[in-house]
Design an enzyme around this catalytic site. Structure first.
Site, PDB file in Angstrom:
ATOM      1  N   GLY A  64       0.823  -1.203   0.000  1.00  0.00           N
ATOM      2  CA  GLY A  64       0.000   0.000   0.000  1.00  0.00           C
ATOM      3  C   GLY A  64       0.858   1.254   0.000  1.00  0.00           C
ATOM      4  O   GLY A  64       0.570   2.232  -0.689  1.00  0.00           O
ATOM      5  N   ARG A  79       7.321  -0.197   9.788  1.00  0.00           N
ATOM      6  CA  ARG A  79       6.345  -0.656   8.803  1.00  0.00           C
ATOM      7  C   ARG A  79       6.787  -0.336   7.388  1.00  0.00           C
ATOM      8  O   ARG A  79       6.464  -1.045   6.442  1.00  0.00           O
ATOM      9  CB  ARG A  79       4.970  -0.031   9.077  1.00  0.00           C
ATOM     10  CG  ARG A  79       4.332  -0.535  10.361  1.00  0.00           C
ATOM     11  CD  ARG A  79       2.864  -0.146  10.442  1.00  0.00           C
ATOM     12  NE  ARG A  79       2.665   1.293  10.520  1.00  0.00           N
ATOM     13  CZ  ARG A  79       2.672   1.979  11.655  1.00  0.00           C
ATOM     14  NH1 ARG A  79       2.906   1.370  12.805  1.00  0.00           N
ATOM     15  NH2 ARG A  79       2.450   3.272  11.644  1.00  0.00           N
ATOM     16  N   GLU A  81      -6.838  -5.862   7.501  1.00  0.00           N
ATOM     17  CA  GLU A  81      -6.082  -4.998   6.601  1.00  0.00           C
ATOM     18  C   GLU A  81      -7.107  -4.304   5.715  1.00  0.00           C
ATOM     19  O   GLU A  81      -8.282  -4.245   6.088  1.00  0.00           O
ATOM     20  CB  GLU A  81      -5.020  -5.800   5.826  1.00  0.00           C
ATOM     21  CG  GLU A  81      -5.517  -7.039   5.130  1.00  0.00           C
ATOM     22  CD  GLU A  81      -6.062  -6.739   3.747  1.00  0.00           C
ATOM     23  OE1 GLU A  81      -5.266  -6.408   2.861  1.00  0.00           O
ATOM     24  OE2 GLU A  81      -7.298  -6.858   3.540  1.00  0.00           O
ATOM     25  N   MET A  82      -6.723  -3.773   4.538  1.00  0.00           N
ATOM     26  CA  MET A  82      -7.678  -2.938   3.822  1.00  0.00           C
ATOM     27  C   MET A  82      -7.780  -3.196   2.320  1.00  0.00           C
ATOM     28  O   MET A  82      -8.491  -2.460   1.630  1.00  0.00           O
ATOM     29  CB  MET A  82      -7.352  -1.451   4.061  1.00  0.00           C
ATOM     30  CG  MET A  82      -7.412  -1.041   5.518  1.00  0.00           C
ATOM     31  SD  MET A  82      -7.207   0.731   5.798  1.00  0.00           S
ATOM     32  CE  MET A  82      -8.797   1.359   5.292  1.00  0.00           C
ATOM     33  N   ARG A  84       7.349   1.895   0.828  1.00  0.00           N
ATOM     34  CA  ARG A  84       7.722   0.491   0.960  1.00  0.00           C
ATOM     35  C   ARG A  84       8.063  -0.083  -0.414  1.00  0.00           C
ATOM     36  O   ARG A  84       8.941  -0.932  -0.544  1.00  0.00           O
ATOM     37  CB  ARG A  84       6.604  -0.318   1.622  1.00  0.00           C
ATOM     38  CG  ARG A  84       7.048  -1.767   1.922  1.00  0.00           C
ATOM     39  CD  ARG A  84       5.943  -2.585   2.566  1.00  0.00           C
ATOM     40  NE  ARG A  84       5.593  -2.031   3.865  1.00  0.00           N
ATOM     41  CZ  ARG A  84       4.373  -1.991   4.356  1.00  0.00           C
ATOM     42  NH1 ARG A  84       3.354  -2.445   3.644  1.00  0.00           N
ATOM     43  NH2 ARG A  84       4.144  -1.502   5.547  1.00  0.00           N
ATOM     44  N   ASP A  90       0.504  -4.348  14.308  1.00  0.00           N
ATOM     45  CA  ASP A  90      -0.073  -3.944  15.592  1.00  0.00           C
ATOM     46  C   ASP A  90      -1.105  -4.979  16.004  1.00  0.00           C
ATOM     47  O   ASP A  90      -1.531  -5.811  15.200  1.00  0.00           O
ATOM     48  CB  ASP A  90      -0.705  -2.552  15.501  1.00  0.00           C
ATOM     49  CG  ASP A  90      -1.797  -2.492  14.454  1.00  0.00           C
ATOM     50  OD1 ASP A  90      -2.970  -2.575  14.835  1.00  0.00           O
ATOM     51  OD2 ASP A  90      -1.488  -2.359  13.243  1.00  0.00           O
ATOM     52  N   ARG A 113       1.144  10.794  -8.901  1.00  0.00           N
ATOM     53  CA  ARG A 113       0.502  10.916  -7.582  1.00  0.00           C
ATOM     54  C   ARG A 113       1.392  10.408  -6.448  1.00  0.00           C
ATOM     55  O   ARG A 113       0.909  10.080  -5.365  1.00  0.00           O
ATOM     56  CB  ARG A 113      -0.847  10.188  -7.560  1.00  0.00           C
ATOM     57  CG  ARG A 113      -1.892  10.788  -8.488  1.00  0.00           C
ATOM     58  CD  ARG A 113      -3.154   9.941  -8.527  1.00  0.00           C
ATOM     59  NE  ARG A 113      -4.157  10.566  -9.394  1.00  0.00           N
ATOM     60  CZ  ARG A 113      -5.227  11.238  -8.960  1.00  0.00           C
ATOM     61  NH1 ARG A 113      -5.423  11.372  -7.665  1.00  0.00           N
ATOM     62  NH2 ARG A 113      -6.074  11.755  -9.804  1.00  0.00           N
ATOM     63  N   ARG A 122      -0.031  -8.958  -2.908  1.00  0.00           N
ATOM     64  CA  ARG A 122      -0.051  -7.887  -1.912  1.00  0.00           C
ATOM     65  C   ARG A 122       0.935  -8.215  -0.800  1.00  0.00           C
ATOM     66  O   ARG A 122       0.970  -9.343  -0.283  1.00  0.00           O
ATOM     67  CB  ARG A 122      -1.458  -7.728  -1.337  1.00  0.00           C
ATOM     68  CG  ARG A 122      -1.494  -6.856  -0.083  1.00  0.00           C
ATOM     69  CD  ARG A 122      -2.843  -6.264   0.194  1.00  0.00           C
ATOM     70  NE  ARG A 122      -2.992  -5.835   1.572  1.00  0.00           N
ATOM     71  CZ  ARG A 122      -2.343  -4.820   2.143  1.00  0.00           C
ATOM     72  NH1 ARG A 122      -1.446  -4.130   1.440  1.00  0.00           N
ATOM     73  NH2 ARG A 122      -2.558  -4.494   3.401  1.00  0.00           N
ATOM     74  N   GLY A 139       1.680  -6.417   2.686  1.00  0.00           N
ATOM     75  CA  GLY A 139       1.227  -5.309   3.500  1.00  0.00           C
ATOM     76  C   GLY A 139       1.257  -5.594   4.983  1.00  0.00           C
ATOM     77  O   GLY A 139       1.626  -6.683   5.428  1.00  0.00           O
ATOM     78  N   SER A 140       0.839  -4.603   5.742  1.00  0.00           N
ATOM     79  CA  SER A 140       0.766  -4.726   7.195  1.00  0.00           C
ATOM     80  C   SER A 140      -0.671  -5.014   7.601  1.00  0.00           C
ATOM     81  O   SER A 140      -1.616  -4.783   6.845  1.00  0.00           O
ATOM     82  CB  SER A 140       1.277  -3.457   7.868  1.00  0.00           C
ATOM     83  OG  SER A 140       0.554  -2.326   7.404  1.00  0.00           O
TER      84      SER A 140
END
Length: 232
Positions: free
Chosen positions: A20, A217, A179-180, A24, A204, A43, A87, A89-90
């Site tokens: 994300g 992260r 996550e998202m 990273r 977390d 962007r 993906r 990610g965290s």
């Protein structure tokens, strides 16, 4: 070029890692790729292509949340021919036995998002990982003694919940973490018949309140990247 990615045709590999956080993406390219070349700065959503053990691979930041991630996934697949989207990610733990820096591979992704309501009216679609990528990742982790947990994760539309105990309902049904993006990733890749996997590192815990720093992260979690690259 596509609307949100400035790469020319052929500049993006068939396998793309999807963090994300664009920083990273930069860290992954500089830490793991040979001869990384930045193909996108639109962007501020950085994207790079390089090689890993002689195989071409790309990394593309997607931003936070399913709507943002789907923009990049759609363009990567339809404009640049991406075949494997992974993906990296965290996530926030929902379980006592899932602690900081643990690695979770998402076999399936539940969601609070309404992204599939218009596709499957009065029905529930179950977004799931690609079996081939999942098995490659799990086998590599086993062979290299990297502990993993695998199961259902939650892709949430909200980072800040009104009810701090809302996660417990999902936890009671065995959901490992939140996550998202994974549910959106698994849905769009199913639609276009390409492969997807979400590999997550716990940053977390909603159970204990423990958390990693922003810098951790952004620039750690190397075992997760190692596992993702093993699928090439």
């Amino acid at each position: 070029m596509s609307v949100h990615i400035a790469a020319q045709k052929g500049e993006i590999a068939e396998t793309v890692l999807l963090p994300g956080d664009p920083m990273r993406a930069k860290w992954i390219a500089e830490s793991f790729f040979d001869n990384p070349v930045c193909y996108n700065e639109v962007r501020g959503m950085l994207g790079y292509t390089g090689t890993y053990k002689g195989k071409r691979v790309s990394v593309q930041g997607t931003g936070m949340g399913i709507p943002s991630a789907l923009i990049y996934c759609h363009e990567l697949i339809n404009e640049y021919g991406a075949k494997n989207l992974i993906r990296v990610g965290s996530a926030g733990s929902f379980q006592k036995n899932v602690g900081l820096r643990d690695i979770v591979i998402a076999m399936a992704a539940s969601s609070t998002s309404g992204i599939n309501n218009s596709r499957f009216i009065n029905s529930d679609y179950s977004p799931t990982a690609n079996f081939e990528l999942f098995m490659k990742a799990a086998q590599y982790a086993k062979e290299h003694n990297i502990p993993i947990k695998a199961g259902n994760v939650l892709s949430s539309d909200e980072f800040y919940e009104d009810d701090p105990d809302a996660y417990k309902h999902w936890a009671n049904y065995g959901v490992l973490c939140v996550e998202m993006e994974a549910a959106g990733l698994y849905t769009i890749t199913a639609k276009f018949n390409v492969k997807a996997l979400a590999i997550l590192t716990i940053s977390d815990s909603l159970v204990t309140g423990d958390r990693t720093s922003t810098k951790e992260r952004e620039t750690t979690f190397s075992k997760m990247i190692e596992i993702a690259l093993s699928t090439l």
